[in-house]
Design an enzyme around this catalytic site. Structure first.
Site: not given
Ligand SMILES: Cc1cc2nc3c(=O)[nH]c(=O)nc-3n(C[C@H](O)[C@H](O)[C@H](O)COP(=O)(O)OP(=O)(O)OC[C@H]3O[C@@H](n4cnc5c(N)ncnc54)[C@H](O)[C@@H]3O)c2cc1C
Length: 390
Positions: A201, A73, A297, A384, A293
Site C-alpha cells: 500500500y 499472506h 473488507k 486487517y 476497498p
Molecule cells: C468494482 C468492484 C471492486 C471491488 N473490489 C473489492 C476489493 O478489492 N476488496 C474487497 O474486499 N471488496 C471489493 N469489492 C466489494 C466486494 O466485491 C463486495 O463486497 C461483494 O461482491 C459483496 O457481495 P454481495 O453478494 O453482497 O453483492 P454483489 O457481489 O454485488 O452481488 C449482488 C448480486 O445481486 C444481483 N442483483 C442486483 N440487482 C438484482 C435484482 N434486482 N434482482 C436480482 N438480482 C440482482 C447482482 O447481479 C449480483 O450478482 C469490490 C466491488 C466492486 C463493485
C-alpha cells in the site's frame, strides 16, 4: 407458483454462500439473479479473505480448490516517504489472510450449488417483493418472458448496492449513512508475476497506489484517480508509468508490465443502512453496506452477515425460536461499523485528499508513528486480519 423456505435475491457471493449453507442444514432456497451465470462468474472484484471467511467457506464444503490455490499472506507493506515498512500480521496477531479471488469463490459456489441441484433463476428481470410484513412474502419476477412467483417464509436481500431489496423498504423505516470520497480506484488485471509476494500500500504525493495479486502469475494493481477520469484515456503504458511513479524506486524497478486483461474505475464510498431486518426481509452484504476497498473488507463483511443470518435461520427451523433472527441486525451492524471505521481510517491515511501540505504531513507522521509502534501496528493488524466474532 413456486414455494421455498428462503427466497434469495442476488447470486453474488452473499446469496450463493447463504444458499449453500442453508442447503447443508436441510433448508430449501431459490436464488433469483438479474444476470446470466457466465456474467456472474466472470466479475472481477475482491481478492483478500480473512481467516473467518476461509473458515465459513470450509464450513460450506467449499475449501478443496481454495486450500490448494490460495496464497497465504503473513503480512503486507506500507510504502511512504521513500520507505517500505512491513506489517507482520502473523507476528502481531498469530493470524494471516488468504489471497483467493472473488471470481474463484463465486465459481466454486456456483458449481457446488448447481451440483446439488439448486434452483437458480438467472437473467431474472422486474424482480419485486411483496408482503414482507406477512408470514409468507412473495417474490415476483420475469424470466424468458414468463412471470414467475415464489412464496416463501423469508426473503434474503443479497442483491448488492444497486439491488431492489433495500429499495422495497418504506423510506421512513430505514436510515442511511453515507460518505463519498473525492476519488476512485483505477485497477488493472494482468498476467504478469506480482512485484512482491505480499501486498504493498503506497502513500505518494501523486496519490495512492496498491500492488496486489490474484495468484503468483496474475497481478492486480490500482492507482487512485479522479472521479471524472475516462477509462479510454488510460492506455496500459500510461497506467504502468503512473503506478511506477507512485512506488519507491526499488519496487518500481521490479514491476513486470504486460497487457491488461481487465481495466476498470470504481468510485469509493462508505455506506450503511440501519436496520437490516424488515419483517421477513433481511439485507445482507453490499445491499446493506459498502466500504472503500482499502481495508479489503467488502467481501469479508458479506460473509460475516451470511454467517450470522444462516445460523439464525437454522435455529428458527430447528426450534421455532425467532430470537437470533431478531438479533441479526444488531449483531451484523456492530461488526459492520467497526469495518466501516477501519476502512475509512486506512483510506484516510493512505490517499491524497487535497494539495494541503499540512494534511499530507499529518498522514506521513501517522504512517511513521504506526511503523514504529507495536501497539499501533497491532491495532492495524487485528482489524486487517478480521476482528474476532462475538
Ligand atoms: C468494482 C468492484 C471492486 C471491488 N473490489 C473489492 C476489493 O478489492 N476488496 C474487497 O474486499 N471488496 C471489493 N469489492 C466489494 C466486494 O466485491 C463486495 O463486497 C461483494 O461482491 C459483496 O457481495 P454481495 O453478494 O453482497 O453483492 P454483489 O457481489 O454485488 O452481488 C449482488 C448480486 O445481486 C444481483 N442483483 C442486483 N440487482 C438484482 C435484482 N434486482 N434482482 C436480482 N438480482 C440482482 C447482482 O447481479 C449480483 O450478482 C469490490 C466491488 C466492486 C463493485
Amino acid at each position: 407458483m413456486l414455494r421455498t423456505q428462503v427466497a434469495i435475491i442476488g447470486a453474488g457471493p452473499s446469496g450463493l454462500l447463504l444458499s449453500q449453507l442453508l442447503h447443508l442444514h436441510g433448508i430449501d432456497s431459490i436464488l433469483v439473479e438479474r444476470h446470466s451465470r457466465e456474467y456472474v462468474a466472470a466479475r472481477i472484484r475482491a481478492g483478500v479473505l480473512e481467516q473467518g471467511t476461509v473458515d465459513l467457506l470450509l464450513e460450506a464444503n467449499l475449501g478443496e480448490r481454495m486450500l490448494k490455490e490460495r496464497l497465504v499472506h503473513d503480512g503486507f507493506s506500507l510504502a511512504f516517504s521513500g520507505r517500505t515498512e512491513r506489517v507482520d500480521l502473523k507476528g502481531l496477531t498469530q493470524k494471516a489472510v488468504s489471497v483467493y479471488g472473488q471470481t474463484e469463490v463465486t465459481k466454486d459456489l456456483i458449481e457446488a450449488r448447481v451440483a446439488a441441484g439448486a434452483k437458480i433463476c438467472f437473467t431474472a428481470s422486474e424482480v419485486a417483493i411483496e408482503g414482507i410484513d406477512d408470514h409468507h412474502p412473495t417474490v415476483r419476477f420475469t424470466q424468458e418472458g414468463r412471470t414467475q412467483e415464489i412464496t416463501c417464509d423469508f426473503v434474503a436481500g443479497c442483491d448488492g448496492y444497486h439491488g431492489i431489496c433495500r429499495q422495497s423498504v418504506p423510506k421512513d423505516a430505514i436510515r442511511t449513512f453515507e460518505r463519498l470520497y473525492p476519488f476512485g480506484w483505477l485497477g488493472i488485471l494482468a498476467d504478469v508475476p506480482p512485484v512482491a509476494h505480499e501486498l504493498i500500500y503506497s502513500n505518494h504525493a501523486r496519490g495512492f497506489a496498491l500492488c496486489s495479486m490474484r495468484s503468483s502469475t496474475r497481478s492486480r494493481y490500482y492507482v487512485q484517480c479522479g472521479l471524472d477520469e475516462k477509462l479510454e484515456a488510460w492506455t496500459d503504458s500510461r497506467f504502468w508509468d503512473e503506478l511506477r511513479s507512485r512506488l519507491p524506486d526499488e519496487i518500481a524497478d521490479a514491476v513486470v508490465t504486460g497487457p491488461s486483461i481487465e481495466k476498470s474505475i470504481a468510485p469509493l464510498r462508505s455506506f450503511v443502512v440501519e436496520p437490516l431486518k424488515f419483517g421477513q426481509l433481511f439485507l445482507v452484504g453490499d445491499a446493506a453496506h459498502i466500504v472503500p476497498p482499502t481495508g479489503a473488507k467488502g467481501l469479508n463483511l458479506a460473509a460475516a452477515d451470511v454467517r450470522v443470518l444462516y445460523r439464525a435461520i437454522v435455529e428458527y427451523y430447528r426450534t421455532g425460536s425467532t430470537e437470533s433472527l431478531n438479533l441479526y441486525s444488531e449483531k451484523s451492524l456492530r461488526r459492520t461499523w467497526k469495518a466501516v471505521r477501519f476502512s475509512w481510517w486506512f483510506t484516510s491515511i493512505s490517499h491524497k485528499f487535497s494539495d494541503d501540505p499540512f494534511a499530507n504531513r499529518l498522514q506521513l507522521a501517522e504512517l511513521d508513528y504506526l511503523s514504529g509502534s507495536t501497539a499501533a501496528l497491532t491495532s492495524l493488524a487485528e482489524n486487517y486480519v478480521g476482528l474476532p466474532f462475538e
